[in-house]
Scaffold this motif. Structure first.
Motif, mmCIF file in Angstrom:
data_model
loop_
_atom_site.group_PDB
_atom_site.id
_atom_site.type_symbol
_atom_site.label_atom_id
_atom_site.label_comp_id
_atom_site.label_asym_id
_atom_site.label_seq_id
_atom_site.Cartn_x
_atom_site.Cartn_y
_atom_site.Cartn_z
ATOM 1 N N ASP A 5 0.807 -1.230 0.000
ATOM 2 C CA ASP A 5 0.000 0.000 0.000
ATOM 3 C C ASP A 5 0.825 1.258 0.000
ATOM 4 O O ASP A 5 0.393 2.274 -0.487
ATOM 5 N N GLU A 30 0.808 11.711 -2.310
ATOM 6 C CA GLU A 30 0.102 10.482 -2.692
ATOM 7 C C GLU A 30 -1.401 10.727 -2.771
ATOM 8 O O GLU A 30 -2.081 10.212 -3.661
ATOM 9 N N ARG A 33 -2.388 12.461 -5.958
ATOM 10 C CA ARG A 33 -2.359 11.609 -7.149
ATOM 11 C C ARG A 33 -3.639 10.806 -7.304
ATOM 12 O O ARG A 33 -3.919 10.288 -8.385
ATOM 13 N N SER A 34 -4.390 10.689 -6.232
ATOM 14 C CA SER A 34 -5.645 9.937 -6.277
ATOM 15 C C SER A 34 -6.781 10.848 -6.730
ATOM 16 O O SER A 34 -6.985 11.929 -6.179
ATOM 17 N N SER A 35 -7.530 10.426 -7.753
ATOM 18 C CA SER A 35 -8.640 11.244 -8.251
ATOM 19 C C SER A 35 -9.728 11.381 -7.191
ATOM 20 O O SER A 35 -10.355 12.441 -7.066
ATOM 21 N N GLN A 194 -6.470 10.296 3.272
ATOM 22 C CA GLN A 194 -5.500 9.442 2.596
ATOM 23 C C GLN A 194 -5.068 8.287 3.489
ATOM 24 O O GLN A 194 -4.952 7.149 3.029
ATOM 25 N N GLY A 198 -7.952 6.730 1.406
ATOM 26 C CA GLY A 198 -7.381 6.901 0.077
ATOM 27 C C GLY A 198 -6.357 5.850 -0.296
ATOM 28 O O GLY A 198 -6.382 5.315 -1.412
ATOM 29 N N ARG A 199 -5.436 5.550 0.577
ATOM 30 C CA ARG A 199 -4.384 4.589 0.232
ATOM 31 C C ARG A 199 -4.949 3.206 -0.011
ATOM 32 O O ARG A 199 -4.469 2.451 -0.870
ATOM 33 N N SER A 202 -6.511 3.188 -3.421
ATOM 34 C CA SER A 202 -5.467 3.087 -4.451
ATOM 35 C C SER A 202 -5.004 1.643 -4.603
ATOM 36 O O SER A 202 -4.808 1.154 -5.723
ATOM 37 N N SER A 203 -4.838 0.952 -3.490
ATOM 38 C CA SER A 203 -4.432 -0.458 -3.557
ATOM 39 C C SER A 203 -5.504 -1.302 -4.231
ATOM 40 O O SER A 203 -5.205 -2.169 -5.059
ATOM 41 N N SER A 205 -7.701 -0.259 -6.400
ATOM 42 C CA SER A 205 -7.720 0.084 -7.818
ATOM 43 C C SER A 205 -6.578 -0.596 -8.571
ATOM 44 O O SER A 205 -6.776 -1.146 -9.657
ATOM 45 N N ARG A 206 -5.373 -0.569 -7.995
ATOM 46 C CA ARG A 206 -4.236 -1.227 -8.645
ATOM 47 C C ARG A 206 -4.449 -2.721 -8.753
ATOM 48 O O ARG A 206 -4.139 -3.342 -9.777
#
Length: 496
Positions: A5, A30, A33-35, A194, A198-199, A202-203, A205-206
């Motif tokens: 993460d 970070e 960078r997240s929409s 975040q 958020g983090r 992001s994980s 989504s990836r």
């Protein structure tokens, strides 16, 4: 596959709980960078700004009315506190005292100029009346021995410019303070969002974007080792992580079972079809020998002819089933295929049928796609052959091949002016051995469109039936782009 993460440095800072400037800057970067984080920060700032403006407007309006009331009240007290003594000074014509009293009135907030007019006297203070101001006129009356004497008019010129300047300066201070406060609060909220949400998004989504059903061991790993204190216990993201990993394991199991079942079914179908070839060939040989040895005539010869035709259809059916079984278990490396060249070759192969039906094949501008040449050749061979075969009586067949470019694929259409397919049967005809007409009307095994669907499925596309030319049939297919999207066949329309 395991997805971390955070970066190593950030994770180390987080695990130690060190609120270093680098850690904060890294977390904010970070988040930006997240929409989702950017949208969250934008709406936070927007809502905070709108609320600040509303509250500031209300506060400033209240301040303006309070200051205005104070100024109006101060001017209202002149009639009681100053005007009687001013009347005595005017009666006595005490010039020094009159000017002193007018200067005192001029020092009241909001007053620009004060003057006395009428009764043959004239006094005024320095200053200019404002064009946007207002006048207050008070009669100078002296009451003595039961008689009231009018000694003139006290005229006060005033405005609210001081109040406006005061309110404006307060507004600027409040807005600057609120902007700074909003910026600081937004950064703090972005950091909290975040770290808490958020983090992990992001994980997720990836993981979702890189997930491949063909790969094994893909697992989601969310970094839940550090967060803000409070809450305790298992979070919703822990539950989601466990659920996704269970789903991934189950998908691997089901995929492997389905792959094995398809492979076994394809092998079984291929073996049965292959074994049937030998009896079919033997039957054909025996029928030929019987016809030569017995030299039957009349009804017996017709029976042998029917046997030979039936055996031939069975052989063709076995060949079609073998071909379909090969497609089911087919795996291939995609390569660029020029559909224009491929279509020309197919038309040459079907030249006899096309000439017999007096058909016209119109090939538009076709692209280069990524695929398997042999499978795509079989696809177009089936589609063009069907378009020529299922024609209207007495109508010259027209087959038109066109293509259009889409965002991530090419849409290829094979349209004809034939008998068409009713809408209620357009999904059914892609099944194995599905026929809409008697075998005596149109030859075929009923596997052609099933083969086309399998080829398109092997290429990751979709196939469907729409209305064609003059109520005919149009087969719409999507095929992947080639590595060079700009590569197209040259030339315009090709007619045969």
């Amino acid at each position: 596959m395991t997805i971390a993460d955070d970066q190593n440095g950030q994770a180390a800072a987080a695990s130690s709980g060190a609120w270093t400037p680098w850690f904060l800057a890294s977390a904010w970067a970070e988040g930006l960078r997240s929409s989702v984080a950017r949208r969250f920060a934008f709406w936070t700032i927007l809502c905070s700004t709108v609320l600040a403006l509303l509250m500031t407007s209300v506060q400033l309006a209240a301040d303006f009315h309070r200051e205005k009331h104070d100024q109006d009240e101060a001017l209202g007290k002149i009639e009681v506190s100053i005007l009687p003594s001013l009347a005595e000074s005017v009666w006595l014509l005490d010039d020094t005292l009159i000017r002193s009293q007018l200067a005192g009135i001029a020092r009241i907030e909001g007053v620009n100029k004060v003057e006395i007019t009428g009764a043959g006297i004239s006094y005024r203070t320095a200053g200019e009346a404002s064009a946007t101001g207002y006048r207050v006129e008070l009669p100078i009356l002296r009451l003595a021995n039961g008689r009231t004497d009018n000694l003139g008019q006290l005229v006060i010129h005033a405005d609210y410019s001081r109040i406006w300047d005061l309110v404006l300066s307060r507004a600027l201070v409040i807005l600057a303070t609120n902007c700074l406060k909003t910026a600081v609060v937004s950064l703090a909220i972005l950091l909290i969002f975040q770290r808490l949400v958020g983090r992990h998004l992001s994980s997720l989504s990836r993981f979702a974007s890189s997930y491949d059903p063909e790969k094994k061991g893909q697992r989601l790993a969310l970094d839940t080792g550090w967060s803000f204190p409070g809450g305790g216990g298992k979070s919703e993201f822990d539950t989601l992580e466990s659920a996704i990993n269970r789903w991934s394991e189950a998908t691997e199991t089901y995929t492997e079972q389905l792959r094995n079942a398809n492979r076994e079914q394809a092998e079984f179908t291929y073996a049965i079809s292959h074994d049937l070839k030998s009896p079919v060939n033997t039957m054909a040989m025996l029928i030929d020998e019987l016809a030569e040895d017995g030299a039957p005539g009349g009804e017996a010869r017709e029976i042998l002819g029917d046997m030979r035709a039936t055996n031939a259809r069975m052989g063709a059916l076995v060949d079609d089933v073998l071909g379909y079984a090969r497609l089911v278990q087919s795996g291939f490396e995609a390569e660029p295929v020029d559909l224009a060249t491929l279509a020309q070759d197919v038309v040459k192969d079907l030249a006899a049928d096309i000439r017999a039906a007096d058909a016209s094949i119109e090939t538009g501008r076709l692209p280069v796609v990524c695929g398997h040449p042999a499978q795509l050749r079989l696809l177009f061979q089936n589609l063009i052959a069907n378009a020529v075969k299922f024609r209207k009586p007495g109508v010259k067949p027209i087959v038109r091949l066109t293509a259009e470019t889409r965002a991530d694929c090419f849409a290829v259409t094979v349209a004809d002016n034939g008998i068409g397919v009713p809408k209620e049967h357009r999904d059914k005809v892609f099944g194995l051995f599905k026929r809409l007409h008697e075998r005596s009307a149109y030859e075929g095994s009923g596997i052609g469109l099933a083969t086309c669907r399998r080829v398109i499925s092997n290429h990751g596309g979709e196939i469907s039936i729409q209305d064609g030319l003059d109520c005919g049939t149009a087969i719409l297919m999507t095929l992947p782009r080639s590595l060079n999207d700009e590569t197209h066949s040259a030339g315009g329309s090709d007619r045969r």
